[in-house]
Motif scaffolding. Structure first.
Motif, short mmCIF file in Angstrom:
data_model
loop_
_atom_site.label_atom_id
_atom_site.label_comp_id
_atom_site.label_asym_id
_atom_site.label_seq_id
_atom_site.Cartn_x
_atom_site.Cartn_y
_atom_site.Cartn_z
N ALA A 1 31.74 8.89 54.60
CA ALA A 1 30.78 7.84 54.25
C ALA A 1 30.91 6.65 55.19
CB ALA A 1 30.99 7.40 52.80
N ALA A 2 32.13 6.26 55.50
CA ALA A 2 32.35 5.12 56.41
C ALA A 2 31.77 5.42 57.79
CB ALA A 2 33.84 4.80 56.51
N HIS A 3 31.98 6.62 58.31
CA HIS A 3 31.42 6.98 59.61
C HIS A 3 29.89 7.00 59.58
CE1 HIS A 3 35.24 7.64 61.52
NE2 HIS A 3 35.60 8.51 60.59
N ALA A 4 29.32 7.51 58.49
CA ALA A 4 27.86 7.52 58.37
C ALA A 4 27.31 6.10 58.33
CB ALA A 4 27.44 8.29 57.12
N LEU A 5 27.97 5.22 57.61
CA LEU A 5 27.52 3.83 57.54
C LEU A 5 27.67 3.12 58.89
CD1 LEU A 5 28.87 2.90 54.01
CD2 LEU A 5 26.46 3.14 54.70
N ASN A 6 28.78 3.36 59.58
CA ASN A 6 28.97 2.77 60.91
C ASN A 6 27.87 3.23 61.87
OD1 ASN A 6 31.18 1.12 60.50
ND2 ASN A 6 32.66 2.69 61.03
N ALA A 7 27.54 4.51 61.81
CA ALA A 7 26.48 5.04 62.68
C ALA A 7 25.14 4.39 62.36
CB ALA A 7 26.39 6.56 62.54
N VAL B 1 21.30 -8.45 58.98
CA VAL B 1 21.94 -7.63 60.01
C VAL B 1 20.90 -6.82 60.77
CG1 VAL B 1 24.22 -7.47 58.97
CG2 VAL B 1 22.46 -5.81 58.33
N ASP B 2 19.64 -7.15 60.61
CA ASP B 2 18.60 -6.43 61.35
C ASP B 2 18.42 -7.06 62.73
OD1 ASP B 2 17.23 -8.76 60.70
OD2 ASP B 2 16.20 -7.83 59.02
N ARG B 3 17.48 -6.56 63.49
CA ARG B 3 17.31 -7.00 64.88
C ARG B 3 16.75 -8.42 65.02
NH1 ARG B 3 18.14 -1.99 67.19
NH2 ARG B 3 17.23 -0.30 66.02
N LEU C 1 24.75 -2.35 55.27
CA LEU C 1 25.72 -3.44 55.11
C LEU C 1 26.19 -3.54 53.66
CD1 LEU C 1 27.25 -5.87 56.28
CD2 LEU C 1 25.26 -7.26 55.64
N THR C 2 25.27 -3.42 52.72
CA THR C 2 25.62 -3.49 51.30
C THR C 2 26.57 -2.36 50.93
OG1 THR C 2 23.53 -4.56 50.76
CG2 THR C 2 24.65 -3.40 48.96
N LEU C 3 26.25 -1.13 51.33
CA LEU C 3 27.13 0.00 51.01
C LEU C 3 28.48 -0.13 51.70
CD1 LEU C 3 24.54 2.92 51.11
CD2 LEU C 3 25.57 1.87 49.07
N ALA C 4 28.49 -0.65 52.92
CA ALA C 4 29.76 -0.86 53.63
C ALA C 4 30.61 -1.89 52.89
CB ALA C 4 29.50 -1.31 55.07
N TRP C 5 30.00 -2.95 52.44
CA TRP C 5 30.73 -3.97 51.68
C TRP C 5 31.30 -3.37 50.39
CZ3 TRP C 5 30.07 -6.08 46.81
CH2 TRP C 5 30.90 -7.17 46.52
N ILE C 6 30.49 -2.58 49.69
CA ILE C 6 30.95 -1.96 48.44
C ILE C 6 32.10 -1.00 48.72
CG2 ILE C 6 30.27 -0.36 46.60
CD1 ILE C 6 27.48 -1.74 46.70
N TRP D 1 22.48 -17.20 44.47
CA TRP D 1 21.08 -17.45 44.12
C TRP D 1 20.47 -16.25 43.39
CZ3 TRP D 1 23.11 -16.74 48.90
CH2 TRP D 1 22.72 -15.61 49.58
N GLY D 2 21.28 -15.28 42.97
CA GLY D 2 20.80 -14.16 42.18
C GLY D 2 20.32 -12.97 42.97
N PHE D 3 20.45 -12.97 44.27
CA PHE D 3 20.02 -11.84 45.10
C PHE D 3 21.00 -10.70 44.95
CE2 PHE D 3 20.02 -9.92 49.46
CZ PHE D 3 18.81 -9.27 49.31
N ARG D 4 20.52 -9.51 44.66
CA ARG D 4 21.38 -8.37 44.41
C ARG D 4 20.91 -7.18 45.26
NH1 ARG D 4 23.96 -9.70 39.16
NH2 ARG D 4 24.55 -7.53 38.96
N PRO D 5 21.35 -7.12 46.52
CA PRO D 5 20.86 -6.06 47.41
C PRO D 5 21.25 -4.66 46.98
CG PRO D 5 22.64 -7.30 48.45
CD PRO D 5 22.29 -8.01 47.18
N ALA D 6 22.37 -4.49 46.30
CA ALA D 6 22.75 -3.14 45.86
C ALA D 6 21.78 -2.62 44.80
CB ALA D 6 24.19 -3.15 45.33
N GLU D 7 21.40 -3.48 43.87
CA GLU D 7 20.41 -3.07 42.87
C GLU D 7 19.09 -2.73 43.54
OE1 GLU D 7 19.98 -5.93 39.78
OE2 GLU D 7 21.95 -5.51 38.94
N ARG D 8 18.71 -3.53 44.54
CA ARG D 8 17.45 -3.28 45.24
C ARG D 8 17.48 -1.92 45.93
NH1 ARG D 8 17.16 -6.93 49.87
NH2 ARG D 8 18.45 -5.30 50.76
N LEU D 9 18.56 -1.60 46.62
CA LEU D 9 18.59 -0.34 47.36
C LEU D 9 18.54 0.85 46.42
CD1 LEU D 9 21.33 1.63 47.90
CD2 LEU D 9 22.17 -0.49 48.82
N ILE D 10 19.25 0.77 45.29
CA ILE D 10 19.21 1.89 44.34
C ILE D 10 17.83 2.00 43.68
CG2 ILE D 10 20.11 2.69 42.10
CD1 ILE D 10 21.90 3.38 44.50
N ALA D 11 17.23 0.87 43.30
CA ALA D 11 15.91 0.90 42.69
C ALA D 11 14.87 1.49 43.64
CB ALA D 11 15.49 -0.50 42.25
#
Length: 193
Positions: free
Chosen positions: A87-93, A116-118, A134-139, A9-19
């Motif tokens: 980076a993986a450990h930081a994302l897991n934390a 993935v929020d509460r 979640l986006t960075l972990a997927w990437i 549906w065009g949702f791009r969370p990686a672009e959103r987080l960087i912007a």
């Protein structure tokens, strides 16, 4: 962010987080209305970004969350041998801190999508931290390395995600890469003269 795979549906969370991270780095006091506009440009419902739904306190929390993600991306490294394990450990934390448990959500006219929020009543800050992690972990898992970082061009501190084809990136844009190549060429010519 050339090359990022778009959701159906065009949702791009990686672009959103960087912007959002770049906007808050450039202006730590970015006004609530500008944050709301940025979120709307990245798929959030304008109805969710008015009045009580997105208050000044929400904006302050979101700015702090965006700053935290910006620091994580900037420390990530890019092409110069970033520490993928770190980076993986930081994302897991961060995912653990956010209480990240995958669930499907449909709200504000959006189709079903992963959260993935509460819960649907999570704060904007919690939502942004969890969805960005979640986006960075997927990437990271998709590329097997850390393809994000801070631009290596002198005087530029923009963050980037190098998820396009080709070799690992070090610059936020082709303009910064070209400027640096020209400067390096000129330095070599002066050194050889």
């Amino acid at each position: 962010m050339s090359g990022e795979r778009a959701a159906p549906w065009g949702f791009r969370p990686a672009e959103r987080l960087i912007a959002l991270a770049n906007a808050v780095r450039a202006r730590p006091d970015l006004p609530r209305d500008e944050l709301a506009g940025l979120l709307a440009r990245h798929g959030e419902s304008p109805d969710d970004l008015t009045g009580q739904a997105f208050s000044e306190d929400d904006a302050a929390g979101l700015r702090a969350a965006a700053d935290r993600i910006a620091r994580l991306v900037a420390e990530g490294g890019g092409a110069d041998g970033a520490d993928t394990d770190r980076a993986a450990h930081a994302l897991n934390a961060l995912l653990a801190e956010c209480g990240a448990r995958p669930r499907l959500s449909r709200h504000g006219g959006h189709p079903w999508h992963l959260h993935v929020d509460r819960g649907d009543d999570a704060s904007w800050a919690d939502w942004f931290l969890a969805s960005s992690a979640l986006t960075l972990a997927w990437i990271l898992t998709e590329y097997g390395r850390v393809p994000w970082g801070e631009c290596a061009a002198p005087g530029c501190s923009a963050l980037y995600l190098g998820t396009g084809p080709g070799s690992a990136r070090r610059y936020c844009s082709s303009a910064c890469a070209s400027r640096e190549r020209v400067a390096a060429h000129r330095r070599r010519r002066r050194a050889g003269a």
